[in-house]
Design a protein around this motif. Sequence first.
Motif, PDB file in Angstrom:
ATOM      1  N   LYS B 108       0.810  -1.226   0.000  1.00  0.00           N
ATOM      2  CA  LYS B 108       0.000   0.000   0.000  1.00  0.00           C
ATOM      3  C   LYS B 108       0.843   1.276   0.000  1.00  0.00           C
ATOM      4  O   LYS B 108       0.569   2.199  -0.769  1.00  0.00           O
ATOM      5  N   ALA B 109       1.879   1.313   0.830  1.00  0.00           N
ATOM      6  CA  ALA B 109       2.672   2.544   0.920  1.00  0.00           C
ATOM      7  C   ALA B 109       3.333   2.837  -0.432  1.00  0.00           C
ATOM      8  O   ALA B 109       3.332   3.971  -0.911  1.00  0.00           O
ATOM      9  N   VAL B 115       1.222   6.697  -6.946  1.00  0.00           N
ATOM     10  CA  VAL B 115       0.185   7.634  -7.378  1.00  0.00           C
ATOM     11  C   VAL B 115       0.641   9.070  -7.135  1.00  0.00           C
ATOM     12  O   VAL B 115       0.483   9.946  -7.993  1.00  0.00           O
ATOM     13  N   THR B 116       1.254   9.309  -5.953  1.00  0.00           N
ATOM     14  CA  THR B 116       1.757  10.644  -5.630  1.00  0.00           C
ATOM     15  C   THR B 116       2.763  11.120  -6.686  1.00  0.00           C
ATOM     16  O   THR B 116       2.781  12.280  -7.074  1.00  0.00           O
ATOM     17  N   ARG B 123      -6.170   4.882  -7.183  1.00  0.00           N
ATOM     18  CA  ARG B 123      -5.892   3.665  -6.420  1.00  0.00           C
ATOM     19  C   ARG B 123      -7.101   3.326  -5.564  1.00  0.00           C
ATOM     20  O   ARG B 123      -7.621   4.176  -4.845  1.00  0.00           O
ATOM     21  N   ARG B 124      -7.574   2.082  -5.664  1.00  0.00           N
ATOM     22  CA  ARG B 124      -8.718   1.656  -4.853  1.00  0.00           C
ATOM     23  C   ARG B 124      -8.386   0.341  -4.159  1.00  0.00           C
ATOM     24  O   ARG B 124      -7.728  -0.532  -4.741  1.00  0.00           O
ATOM     25  N   LEU B 247      -4.825   2.569 -11.882  1.00  0.00           N
ATOM     26  CA  LEU B 247      -4.775   2.823 -13.324  1.00  0.00           C
ATOM     27  C   LEU B 247      -3.428   3.460 -13.653  1.00  0.00           C
ATOM     28  O   LEU B 247      -3.011   4.403 -12.986  1.00  0.00           O
ATOM     29  N   VAL B 248      -2.769   2.960 -14.680  1.00  0.00           N
ATOM     30  CA  VAL B 248      -1.497   3.540 -15.094  1.00  0.00           C
ATOM     31  C   VAL B 248      -1.774   4.837 -15.867  1.00  0.00           C
ATOM     32  O   VAL B 248      -2.642   4.867 -16.749  1.00  0.00           O
ATOM     33  N   THR B 249      -1.055   5.880 -15.512  1.00  0.00           N
ATOM     34  CA  THR B 249      -1.216   7.167 -16.198  1.00  0.00           C
ATOM     35  C   THR B 249      -0.834   7.028 -17.675  1.00  0.00           C
ATOM     36  O   THR B 249       0.201   6.439 -17.989  1.00  0.00           O
ATOM     37  N   ASP B 250      -1.684   7.564 -18.545  1.00  0.00           N
ATOM     38  CA  ASP B 250      -1.350   7.579 -19.970  1.00  0.00           C
ATOM     39  C   ASP B 250      -1.190   6.157 -20.525  1.00  0.00           C
ATOM     40  O   ASP B 250      -0.298   5.881 -21.323  1.00  0.00           O
TER      41      ASP B 250
END
Lengths: 244, 296
Positions: B108-109, B115-116, B123-124, B247-250
């Motif tokens: 999780k971390a 994401v940050t 993220r879910r 979800l992966v960006t782009d």
Amino acid sequence: MEIVWDAFAQAALRLFGGDPATYTVIGLSLRVSGLSLLIATALGVPLGYLIGSRRFRGRGLVTAIVNTGMGLPPVVVGLMVYILISRSGPLSEAYVALVGEAMPRLLYTVPAMIIAQVMISTPIVTGVTLAAVGAVPAELRLQARSLGASHLQEAVLTIREARWGVMAAIAAGFGGIISEVGAVNMVGGNIEGKTRVMTTAIQLETGQGNFGLALGLGLILLGIAFVIMNAFTRVQHSGSRYER
Amino acid sequence: MIDRLRSAPVWRLTVLLLAGALAFSLAACAPQEKPLEEPVSEAPAVEVTDLILASTTSTQDSGLFGVLIPAFEEAYPQYKVNVIAKGTGEALELGQNKDADVLLVHAKAKEEQFVTDGYGTRRRDVMYNDFVIVGPSADPAGVEGLATAAEALTKISGAAAAFVSRGDESGTHTAEQKLWTKATITPSGEWYVSAGKGMGDVLTMSSELGAYTLTDRATYLSMRETLDLEILVEGDTALFNQYGVILVTDATNAEGALAFAEWITGEEAQAIIGGYGVDEFGEALFFPNADQQTTS
């Protein structure tokens, strides 16, 4: 010992029980390694001939580089190919710059696996060919040239003279890639039905604790390698028959 | 002499053999490939696109994907899911390089950092399973039944009893490192084996060495019969292992990624997850918790 019998049973079941997934995996292994070997042979034999038959500056260094390449760990090759063809890699960036649109995905495809296996087997084919060609007396080529042979004819004659070594080179190249797991797993991704080959299937089953099945698939792989190598050896023998 | 070259039968045979092998291998594959890459005949209007799901070896090795992926593909026939099972570290790396569309991982971390850093979005929480400390039934360090993992690790290191660590920056390895930190111990020495392998391999290794290790319950249960290892410590909340979908960006297939993330946190998938393993192992292996989103 129980596991060994289990392995034989599993191998027979998968091979003769008409399990389509197993046939797909076997077919893919043969296709990837077969095509890779063809390309590696087309590259490695001429390259090995040139390095082995020509005298030029830096020949020792080139030979050392080829021989080092024979020891390339497949997982390192896999990592290098991955970095090259990643969507964030140089190839993708160059494609976008030149074509102006996103490159079709190469990662996790059969061509990516073939690129990696060509990189593994070409140095092996080159290195062993080089050694075999180097053992052919230089006088033979001199004589051929004096009788009016062209460069191509000289090359064919030399390679023919060194054919046992060249065949050993091709066999070694095949052995090096049909059995490797590091590179095909990295760039193929072990996707069921698409990029899962014998070795990555064995790795997967081992990870899941299905030792009997894993060993059974190993037996099938060994059997296939034996059939191919045996056919290859027979070709060698039929050659020596004509020689007498 | 030149004539002899042309008639060299050995070469012709070699070429024939290579060509034959090639033709065979191409032919052997061709028929099986078609249904994978083309839409099935009943639904010719739907164009199937590839969706790359980078996930962890534990989800694949437990067999959960074997039921989850077909259910998703039935609900969304326009997507063909390609599962790439790696350690969490490698899966995140693949996402960072945009070589995957969606991630299902368990650290999780690291996920929140991912994401940050802008590599992923949305993220879910999806589900959790739990880690257990397993070891030989002789239990040389005497940890059986202890309430917390930290106490158990303290005893294991105190007794210098063999402990096998994944050592591969996977989610399980990350969880193990957090537990050592919690016990304020820096594990090192002959007894601490850093294997650098997947969960299945590490369990086999621990069994052979008579060592302790930290494992997810699912992989342990699926391999229990081949192992001489018992569950010695369980139930500590510090041992809960949260899986998240990102979800992966782009991403190449952003639509498919979103559909998958929505689906796996929805009712149908959550019910499948909660029921998986009951038939085979007598207990559920994963606990769906998409309806209780939390942040660490």
